[in-house]
Write an enzyme that holds these catalytic residues in place. Sequence first.
Site, PDB file in Angstrom:
ATOM      1  N   GLY A  93       0.594  -1.086  -0.027  1.00  0.00           N
ATOM      2  CA  GLY A  93       0.079  -0.058  -0.013  1.00  0.00           C
ATOM      3  C   GLY A  93       0.826   1.277  -0.170  1.00  0.00           C
ATOM      4  N   TYR A 126      -2.587   2.910 -11.308  1.00  0.00           N
ATOM      5  CA  TYR A 126      -3.123   4.218 -11.389  1.00  0.00           C
ATOM      6  C   TYR A 126      -4.597   4.410 -11.799  1.00  0.00           C
ATOM      7  CZ  TYR A 126       1.968   5.451 -12.079  1.00  0.00           C
ATOM      8  OH  TYR A 126       3.308   5.562 -11.896  1.00  0.00           O
TER       9      TYR A 126
END
Length: 146
Positions: A93, A126
């Site tokens: 993360g 993304y």
Amino acid sequence: MSEAASENSRVFFSTDREIDLYELEELCDAVGWSRRPLRKVKKAIQHSFLVVSMWEQRGATRRLVGFARATSDHAFNATIWDVVVHPDFQGKGLGKALMRHMIKKLRSEDISNITLFADPQVVNFYRGLGFMADPEGIKGMFWYPE
Ligand SMILES: CC(C)(COP(=O)(O)OP(=O)(O)OC[C@H]1O[C@@H](n2cnc3c(N)ncnc32)[C@H](O)[C@@H]1OP(=O)(O)O)[C@@H](O)C(=O)NCCC(=O)NCCS
């Protein structure tokens, strides 16, 4: 600076541009990027609008584990470059946290158009952060010297 702690180490972000270029080169080597002349990397960092580095602090030891920078017209647009997380730190993360940090900083400067060039294998990374490929059919176009 913002932080995420785990056991006896913590990860924090910095916008300080005084980054050891050899350490940055090592990080880029670790993900297989081709080497660039350090004097040009230095210039690119100096002239970027925003530089965010991500560090792991373990006791007195500090290690560069992530990096991203953005260029900008300081008013409307910013483009994010050189997004990298060290392989030892991927999948936790941290890339997402680094990108969110970039976006938050750019938004705090009232930049509303944030763009980037995604390598094909990271398009979905993304997308997960809200980036769209070819919105309204707009295509990124490139010119390279022959
Ligand atoms: C791309 C990169 C920055 C991602 O960093 P990371 O710390 O591994 O990513 P995270 O752990 O924060 O992942 C965030 C989310 O993206 C997903 N994701 C991560 N890498 C992905 C990839 N290559 N493709 C698709 N999804 C990806 C994760 O599964 C996660 O999904 P979730 O939120 O649903 O759980 C890192 O893999 C990297 O440095 N790669 C090499 C350099 C590179 O390719 N940079 C981008 C150049 S355009």
